[in-house]
Every structure is written in structure tokens, then in C-alpha cells.
Design a protein around this motif. Sequence first.
Motif, PDB file in Angstrom:
ATOM      1  N   PHE A 186     -23.940  31.562 107.247  1.00 50.72           N
ATOM      2  CA  PHE A 186     -24.888  31.299 108.315  1.00 50.72           C
ATOM      3  C   PHE A 186     -25.299  29.824 108.357  1.00 50.72           C
ATOM      4  CE2 PHE A 186     -26.051  35.905 107.517  1.00 50.72           C
ATOM      5  CZ  PHE A 186     -25.285  36.369 108.585  1.00 50.72           C
ATOM      6  N   ASP A 187     -25.656  29.380 109.554  1.00 53.73           N
ATOM      7  CA  ASP A 187     -26.074  27.992 109.767  1.00 53.73           C
ATOM      8  C   ASP A 187     -27.160  27.592 108.776  1.00 53.73           C
ATOM      9  OD1 ASP A 187     -24.335  27.840 111.879  1.00 53.73           O
ATOM     10  OD2 ASP A 187     -25.863  28.171 113.415  1.00 53.73           O
ATOM     11  N   THR A 188     -27.062  26.405 108.249  1.00 50.91           N
ATOM     12  CA  THR A 188     -28.013  25.748 107.334  1.00 50.91           C
ATOM     13  C   THR A 188     -27.980  26.298 105.911  1.00 50.91           C
ATOM     14  OG1 THR A 188     -30.031  27.110 107.656  1.00 50.91           O
ATOM     15  CG2 THR A 188     -29.590  25.381 109.299  1.00 50.91           C
ATOM     16  N   VAL A 189     -27.303  27.420 105.658  1.00 51.33           N
ATOM     17  CA  VAL A 189     -27.334  28.014 104.319  1.00 51.33           C
ATOM     18  C   VAL A 189     -26.842  27.036 103.265  1.00 51.33           C
ATOM     19  CG1 VAL A 189     -26.165  29.703 102.831  1.00 51.33           C
ATOM     20  CG2 VAL A 189     -27.276  30.444 104.943  1.00 51.33           C
ATOM     21  N   ARG A 190     -25.687  26.447 103.494  1.00 50.58           N
ATOM     22  CA  ARG A 190     -25.137  25.535 102.482  1.00 50.58           C
ATOM     23  C   ARG A 190     -26.062  24.343 102.265  1.00 50.58           C
ATOM     24  NH1 ARG A 190     -20.077  25.705 100.524  1.00 50.58           N
ATOM     25  NH2 ARG A 190     -19.252  26.872 102.305  1.00 50.58           N
TER      26      ARG A 190
ATOM     27  N   PHE B 213     -32.167  22.787  97.502  1.00 50.99           N
ATOM     28  CA  PHE B 213     -33.014  23.358  96.456  1.00 50.99           C
ATOM     29  C   PHE B 213     -32.355  23.284  95.081  1.00 50.99           C
ATOM     30  CE2 PHE B 213     -35.284  25.035 100.088  1.00 50.99           C
ATOM     31  CZ  PHE B 213     -36.602  24.921  99.665  1.00 50.99           C
ATOM     32  N   ASP B 214     -31.070  23.112  95.055  1.00 51.76           N
ATOM     33  CA  ASP B 214     -30.379  22.908  93.789  1.00 51.76           C
ATOM     34  C   ASP B 214     -30.828  21.613  93.128  1.00 51.76           C
ATOM     35  OD1 ASP B 214     -28.272  23.705  91.893  1.00 51.76           O
ATOM     36  OD2 ASP B 214     -27.195  21.950  92.641  1.00 51.76           O
ATOM     37  N   LYS B 215     -31.315  20.676  93.929  1.00 49.77           N
ATOM     38  CA  LYS B 215     -31.746  19.373  93.419  1.00 49.77           C
ATOM     39  C   LYS B 215     -33.260  19.292  93.213  1.00 49.77           C
ATOM     40  CE  LYS B 215     -27.914  16.700  95.400  1.00 49.77           C
ATOM     41  NZ  LYS B 215     -27.079  17.867  95.775  1.00 49.77           N
ATOM     42  N   GLN B 216     -33.987  20.349  93.561  1.00 51.96           N
ATOM     43  CA  GLN B 216     -35.440  20.346  93.395  1.00 51.96           C
ATOM     44  C   GLN B 216     -35.802  20.837  91.994  1.00 51.96           C
ATOM     45  OE1 GLN B 216     -37.186  18.979  96.055  1.00 51.96           O
ATOM     46  NE2 GLN B 216     -35.058  18.742  96.739  1.00 51.96           N
ATOM     47  N   LYS B 217     -36.394  19.985  91.209  1.00 53.71           N
ATOM     48  CA  LYS B 217     -36.676  20.323  89.809  1.00 53.71           C
ATOM     49  C   LYS B 217     -37.667  21.471  89.665  1.00 53.71           C
ATOM     50  CE  LYS B 217     -35.677  15.687  88.030  1.00 53.71           C
ATOM     51  NZ  LYS B 217     -36.198  14.508  87.293  1.00 53.71           N
ATOM     52  N   ASP B 218     -38.526  21.674  90.661  1.00 52.28           N
ATOM     53  CA  ASP B 218     -39.533  22.721  90.577  1.00 52.28           C
ATOM     54  C   ASP B 218     -39.005  24.092  90.982  1.00 52.28           C
ATOM     55  OD1 ASP B 218     -41.360  20.839  89.769  1.00 52.28           O
ATOM     56  OD2 ASP B 218     -42.253  20.570  91.759  1.00 52.28           O
ATOM     57  N   TYR B 219     -37.783  24.146  91.498  1.00 49.11           N
ATOM     58  CA  TYR B 219     -37.233  25.406  91.998  1.00 49.11           C
ATOM     59  C   TYR B 219     -35.983  25.799  91.223  1.00 49.11           C
ATOM     60  CZ  TYR B 219     -40.297  25.327  96.095  1.00 49.11           C
ATOM     61  OH  TYR B 219     -41.395  25.336  96.924  1.00 49.11           O
ATOM     62  N   ARG B 220     -35.832  27.109  91.041  1.00 46.53           N
ATOM     63  CA  ARG B 220     -34.603  27.644  90.456  1.00 46.53           C
ATOM     64  C   ARG B 220     -34.101  28.760  91.373  1.00 46.53           C
ATOM     65  NH1 ARG B 220     -32.148  27.590  85.283  1.00 46.53           N
ATOM     66  NH2 ARG B 220     -33.858  26.269  84.581  1.00 46.53           N
ATOM     67  N   GLN B 221     -32.825  28.708  91.706  1.00 49.35           N
ATOM     68  CA  GLN B 221     -32.249  29.668  92.644  1.00 49.35           C
ATOM     69  C   GLN B 221     -31.528  30.789  91.891  1.00 49.35           C
ATOM     70  OE1 GLN B 221     -31.326  27.764  96.739  1.00 49.35           O
ATOM     71  NE2 GLN B 221     -30.200  26.536  95.248  1.00 49.35           N
ATOM     72  N   LEU B 222     -31.964  32.006  92.207  1.00 48.21           N
ATOM     73  CA  LEU B 222     -31.447  33.205  91.571  1.00 48.21           C
ATOM     74  C   LEU B 222     -30.951  34.160  92.648  1.00 48.21           C
ATOM     75  CD1 LEU B 222     -34.534  33.638  89.247  1.00 48.21           C
ATOM     76  CD2 LEU B 222     -32.340  32.684  88.552  1.00 48.21           C
TER      77      LEU B 222
ATOM     78  N   ALA C 268     -33.751  24.441 108.609  1.00 47.93           N
ATOM     79  CA  ALA C 268     -33.250  23.301 107.853  1.00 47.93           C
ATOM     80  C   ALA C 268     -34.013  23.164 106.536  1.00 47.93           C
ATOM     81  CB  ALA C 268     -33.389  22.032 108.687  1.00 47.93           C
ATOM     82  N   PRO C 269     -33.444  22.483 105.549  1.00 48.06           N
ATOM     83  CA  PRO C 269     -34.039  22.425 104.213  1.00 48.06           C
ATOM     84  C   PRO C 269     -35.513  22.013 104.178  1.00 48.06           C
ATOM     85  CG  PRO C 269     -31.831  21.555 104.123  1.00 48.06           C
ATOM     86  CD  PRO C 269     -32.121  21.811 105.565  1.00 48.06           C
ATOM     87  N   GLN C 270     -35.880  20.915 104.820  1.00 47.85           N
ATOM     88  CA  GLN C 270     -37.261  20.456 104.757  1.00 47.85           C
ATOM     89  C   GLN C 270     -38.210  21.447 105.415  1.00 47.85           C
ATOM     90  OE1 GLN C 270     -38.800  18.129 103.209  1.00 47.85           O
ATOM     91  NE2 GLN C 270     -37.165  16.790 102.467  1.00 47.85           N
TER      92      GLN C 270
END
Length: 230
Positions: free
Chosen positions: A93-97, A103-112, A218-220
Motif C-alpha cells: 500500500f501507498d506510503t507503507v515502505r 520509524f526504523d530510524k526513530q530511536k524511540d520506536y520499535r517496530q513489531l 505519510a511518515p511525518q
Amino acid sequence: MKLLYWDIDGTLLNTGRAGLYAIEEVFHTLQGPNVPVPQIAAGGRTDNYICQQLLYKATGRMPTDEEVSVFCRSYEKKLLKWLQLKKDESVIFDTVRDVLAFFDKQKDYRQLLLTGNSIYGARMKLDFFGLSQYFDFEHSGFACQFYYRDDLARYAYEIAKTAWGDRIEDMYVIGDTPYDIQCGKAIGAKTISVATGHYAYDTLSQYTPWKQIRKLPAPQQFLQLLEKQD
């Protein structure tokens, strides 16, 4: 630390029904080529539940856990073939990648992951679409031994608590079905429904998710959504 629990099918991507075709192929192998595949509501359900209910409705007997496991493992062996066959009908889907990379680069977040697939099925799909690198599989929730999403969500939460304890500030569950909303609430997570799957926006609103979106922004914008507390 903030945990983002992602569903896969209908939330991140659409496989062109590859999983259902693989399940139907195994069903006919087990039950016979002329036995009709029973109709069940599969959206948001675990692979174990889907395979269990198909066998139950076809035979009138509740299958054993071992029989369900044989069905699921056989389905996973067929999955890659159907992903390849349905490649032209599948889509990320659009914007997923962009969102996952952000969020892979955000130190405060972990993707599960919090998915009705087993770890094998989930990894196969995400490898196929080139998305596996964004997720922490070790601490994710999969349906290897669970029939219901609430149970696998609680198991995933226990994994997270054991790993990170009081460092966990917030948890978010993002999915496209009522079952994603339900299992998120079961572990006290903030639930975000996205209407990119089989369930309409208005239908999902009846289950009162914390936030509701028609598609992933979008990410932001997504970051702002997560950090807006009202």
C-alpha cells in the motif's frame, strides 16, 4: 520506548489472495479435489483458526491441534508458489515502505508484528515484498500456537515486558480488522484502524479504535497522529 505492532495483510499489503489460494490447495489435498471449500469469514483471523474451521465444517468433527498444525505447515509450503503466481495482483500500500523506513530510524520506536500468520508465513510474505528488515521478529506476536488474536497479543505483550519492562512508554496496534482493535485493547494498547482491507471505515468505527484512518499517511503525519494524545 514506544512499540508499534503491525498487522500484515490488509494493513501493509495485499497478496492478491495468495494465502487463501494456498489454503484451498491444501484443503483439496487433504479432503479431496471435489470437496467444496466451506465459506468462513477469514479476515483478521489466525491461520490456525481458519484451518481449524475449514476442517471442522468439512468433516463435522473438531480437528486436533496436530491436524491443524499439519494443515498450516502444508499451507506455508505452498505459500511462496502462490505469492509468485499472484504477484501481478499484489500490492504494497501507498506510503507503507516510507513509513516503515522512517520509524526504523526513530530511536524511540520499535517496530513489531502482531499477525495471524505464523512466524514462517509472516517472514515469507515480508521477505517476498522486501519489508522484513524493518521488524523485530524476536519480540513479535505470531499465531504458531494460538487460535485467537487476543491470546497471541497477550503472549507478545509478555515477551515485550520481559525484554523491556518499565522502558515501555506506549504500545500501538495498527490493523485493518475489528480483531486487530480487539486484541490491541486486550493488552492496553492504543489501537489504530486503517480501512485498506476488507472492512469499511464506518464498520471499523463501531469498534471504537483509539484513532481511525482511511489509509496510512505519510511518515511525518503518522508520527503526529501517534504523538497526539487526544
